[in-house]
Design an enzyme around this catalytic site. Sequence first.
Site, short mmCIF file in Angstrom:
data_model
loop_
_atom_site.label_atom_id
_atom_site.label_comp_id
_atom_site.label_asym_id
_atom_site.label_seq_id
_atom_site.Cartn_x
_atom_site.Cartn_y
_atom_site.Cartn_z
N ASN A 1 39.53 43.96 32.64
CA ASN A 1 39.34 45.13 33.51
C ASN A 1 38.59 46.20 32.73
O ASN A 1 38.16 45.99 31.60
CB ASN A 1 40.68 45.65 34.02
CG ASN A 1 41.66 45.91 32.89
OD1 ASN A 1 41.42 46.73 32.03
ND2 ASN A 1 42.78 45.17 32.90
N ASP B 1 47.08 41.49 36.55
CA ASP B 1 48.14 41.07 37.47
C ASP B 1 48.18 39.56 37.65
O ASP B 1 49.23 38.99 37.95
CB ASP B 1 47.96 41.74 38.82
CG ASP B 1 48.15 43.24 38.75
OD1 ASP B 1 49.04 43.70 38.01
OD2 ASP B 1 47.40 43.97 39.43
N LYS C 1 34.34 24.62 27.42
CA LYS C 1 33.53 25.40 28.34
C LYS C 1 33.33 24.63 29.64
O LYS C 1 32.92 23.47 29.65
CB LYS C 1 32.17 25.71 27.71
CG LYS C 1 31.27 26.51 28.63
CD LYS C 1 29.91 26.76 27.99
CE LYS C 1 28.98 27.46 28.97
NZ LYS C 1 27.64 27.67 28.40
N PHE D 1 52.49 53.81 33.55
CA PHE D 1 51.27 54.42 34.06
C PHE D 1 50.90 53.74 35.38
O PHE D 1 51.07 52.53 35.54
CB PHE D 1 50.12 54.26 33.07
CG PHE D 1 50.05 55.36 32.04
CD1 PHE D 1 49.03 56.29 32.07
CD2 PHE D 1 51.02 55.45 31.06
CE1 PHE D 1 48.97 57.31 31.14
CE2 PHE D 1 50.97 56.46 30.12
CZ PHE D 1 49.94 57.40 30.16
N LYS E 1 56.72 52.67 42.45
CA LYS E 1 56.60 51.91 41.20
C LYS E 1 57.63 52.37 40.19
O LYS E 1 58.25 51.55 39.49
CB LYS E 1 55.18 52.08 40.64
CG LYS E 1 54.88 51.24 39.41
CD LYS E 1 53.41 51.37 39.01
CE LYS E 1 53.10 50.49 37.81
NZ LYS E 1 51.67 50.59 37.42
N LYS F 1 60.49 49.68 38.95
CA LYS F 1 60.39 49.21 37.58
C LYS F 1 61.36 49.94 36.64
O LYS F 1 61.33 49.73 35.43
CB LYS F 1 58.95 49.34 37.09
CG LYS F 1 58.00 48.54 38.00
CD LYS F 1 56.65 48.28 37.38
CE LYS F 1 55.82 47.41 38.33
NZ LYS F 1 54.56 46.97 37.73
#
Length: 406
Positions: free
Chosen positions: A214, A283, A293, A327, A341, A345
């Site tokens: 990301n 995720d 490969k 976060f 959240k 959590k």
Amino acid sequence: MLNGKKIVLGVTGGIAAYKAATLCSKLVQKGADVHVIMTSSAQQFITELTLQSLSKNPVYSDTFDEREPSVVSHINLADLADLVIVAPATANMIAKMAHGLADDMLSTTLLATTAPIMVAPAMNVHMYQHPAVIENMRILESRGVSFIEPGEGLLACGYVGKGRMEEPESIVQVIEQYFAEVGQVKPRLLEGKKIIVTAGGTIERIDPVRYITNDSSGKMGIAIAKVARDMGAEVYLVAGHIDVAPPKDIHVIPVQSAQDMYDAILALWEDTDVVIKAAAVADYRPRNAADQKMKKSGETMTLEMVKTVDILEQLGRMKKSQFLVGFAAETNDVETYTREKLIRKNCDLMVANDVTTEGAGFRSDTNIVQIHDRNGLVEQLPMLSKEEVAHRLLTIMAERVCGVHS
């Protein structure tokens, strides 16, 4: 804040040299004593007379133009500086700095100074993204040089992208912020506490040469680790893919995947006081990563994805005395998703931001965050540097963990 501060302004050869005149003027207006050093290439874009008129000081460009017999000019400038800033900084000057070259007045002064150094790059987008330039900037960051990231937009060369020197007004704000922080002694509110901070993006392998990740740079997590260290904590930084060098005097544990990160945290978990999960964890991951490969075949390729371990949720289930900070990077309905959240959590604090807002997204040097607990919003912070956000977050956390106030 800048009154009486002696700032050496290095100007190198790029079209953005014209902005150096505005930067010089604004620093002088703020009360700074500005001493300008120009490269010969910079003189092709802007004159010494312009910067001399704005700075009210002689402008230096020749190492051998010794004007005062009692001092060696480049040593004198290196010693008097409270701060040295190179703006604009070309790829060439960044390379000289990284490799210790001293073949002109500016590079010689930079090599001689012990003052803090800031660099505001300006160059073509492809030059800025070149591996050599990236590596040179990493070298300098590891030595404590601060970078003021260039902006994105239409460049003088006609390209559109990242490479435009940051605006002088913003650079002045960064300099003011630096001197504000230097003038403050951070209280050691976290003395004796063991803190795990996660930073950066995780990497989930598709095959030996491809992976899913990301946009996280790790800047927020690294800022938290640095401030926590300054506040007296023993800091363990569990770092995925990061774009900046981690601070000194902390334990760095490099990891790749979400599972790696989870395992690294578990190894430290039992006697940890605080975990701050600032990393951007994937995720999902490919169900099966290929050993070799994968070759191209057919018009499409399908990857079967499975969920990665939800690190924060697992820690929330296991925690006993540990204080857990999460976060939440959101794009809409920030407060709603953040509250959900935090409860799901079992976190003690949740730091949320809207990553679509300018100045609050990935890779930015600034952030705009909300800090929540189970009772709702604790504090809404305006746009601040990530280090300032870290300081405020850790201060709030210290009040709850240690029962102390700054």
